[in-house]
Design a protein around this motif. Structure first.
Motif, PDB file in Angstrom:
ATOM      1  N   LEU A   7      41.412  57.820   8.515  1.00 18.81           N
ATOM      2  CA  LEU A   7      40.887  58.201   9.822  1.00 18.81           C
ATOM      3  C   LEU A   7      41.179  59.670  10.022  1.00 18.81           C
ATOM      4  N   SER A   9      40.340  62.963  12.718  1.00 18.44           N
ATOM      5  CA  SER A   9      39.831  63.271  14.054  1.00 18.44           C
ATOM      6  C   SER A   9      39.988  64.758  14.335  1.00 18.44           C
ATOM      7  N   ARG A  10      39.210  65.196  15.312  1.00 21.99           N
ATOM      8  CA  ARG A  10      39.321  66.586  15.754  1.00 21.99           C
ATOM      9  C   ARG A  10      38.832  66.677  17.193  1.00 21.99           C
ATOM     10  N   TRP A  16      40.301  69.244  11.377  1.00 26.76           N
ATOM     11  CA  TRP A  16      40.425  67.809  11.179  1.00 26.76           C
ATOM     12  C   TRP A  16      41.891  67.459  10.961  1.00 26.76           C
ATOM     13  N   ARG A  19      44.960  60.712  10.757  1.00 28.81           N
ATOM     14  CA  ARG A  19      45.529  59.802  11.750  1.00 28.81           C
ATOM     15  C   ARG A  19      45.803  58.461  11.087  1.00 28.81           C
ATOM     16  N   VAL A  36      40.246  52.912  16.839  1.00 29.52           N
ATOM     17  CA  VAL A  36      40.004  54.293  16.405  1.00 29.52           C
ATOM     18  C   VAL A  36      40.221  55.262  17.560  1.00 29.52           C
ATOM     19  N   ARG A  37      39.720  54.915  18.735  1.00 27.49           N
ATOM     20  CA  ARG A  37      39.915  55.796  19.900  1.00 27.49           C
ATOM     21  C   ARG A  37      41.391  55.952  20.228  1.00 27.49           C
ATOM     22  N   SER A  40      43.128  58.086  17.505  1.00 30.07           N
ATOM     23  CA  SER A  40      42.714  59.489  17.446  1.00 30.07           C
ATOM     24  C   SER A  40      43.345  60.332  18.546  1.00 30.07           C
ATOM     25  N   ASP A  43      41.192  62.673  20.835  1.00 26.87           N
ATOM     26  CA  ASP A  43      40.311  63.687  20.252  1.00 26.87           C
ATOM     27  C   ASP A  43      38.856  63.314  20.500  1.00 26.87           C
ATOM     28  N   ALA A  46      36.073  61.252  15.941  1.00 31.70           N
ATOM     29  CA  ALA A  46      36.862  60.577  14.908  1.00 31.70           C
ATOM     30  C   ALA A  46      35.915  60.004  13.869  1.00 31.70           C
TER      31      ALA A  46
END
Length: 148
Positions: A7, A9-10, A16, A19, A36-37, A40, A43, A46
């Motif tokens: 994973l 994210s940015r 990047w 995670r 995922v949220r 991350s 961010d 993702a």
């Protein structure tokens, strides 16, 4: 390496970051999206990469306020995996081995749909090479290499 997951994210156009997220056991795309949220850390963008040896790969992109976008190189093989439900796949329905999903999932990161479909197709490169090409074009090749 049976399965590899990463994973990244940015926030905005920033760097990047790797995670940690547990992608096993999710019953549907919504459950995976929530994981995922959370992972991350708020961010704006993702990207989850799933890779199974040299058989298939999947990209799941979660952007702030948008639905999750998924691309799978071989839906039939992915549907039969433990990750199938999380990718929105059903082994009794997804029997096609042609790439499917949102081929524009990383178009804004430098891999247009046509190129992603070429990389994922029978005449494309291997799975790890396809994922590496996506990572390089999107600017997280070194981060992904460090995660392997």
């Amino acid at each position: 390496m049976p399965y590899f997951t990463a994973l990244l994210s940015r926030n905005g156009g920033g760097q990047w970051r790797a995670r940690d997220v547990d992608v096993e056991g999710h019953e549907d795309v919504e459950s995976l999206t929530e994981a995922v949220r959370t992972a991350s850390g708020g961010d704006a963008q993702a990207l989850l990469l799933l890779e199974h040896e040299d058989e298939w790969f999947a990209l799941a992109r979660v952007d702030d306020g948008e639905d999750t976008r998924v691309f799978v190189s071989d839906p039939a093989a992915a549907a039969a995996s433990p990750y199938g439900p999380a990718l929105g796949l059903d082994p009794e329905v997804d029997e096609d081995d042609d790439p499917s999903g949102d081929a524009d999932v990383v178009a804004d990161a430098g891999i247009p749909a046509e190129e992603l479909l070429r990389l994922a197709g029978e005449d494309g490169v291997g799975v790890s090479e396809a994922v590496a090409a996506v990572a390089e074009a999107a600017g997280f090749g070194e981060v992904l290499d460090a995660m392997r």
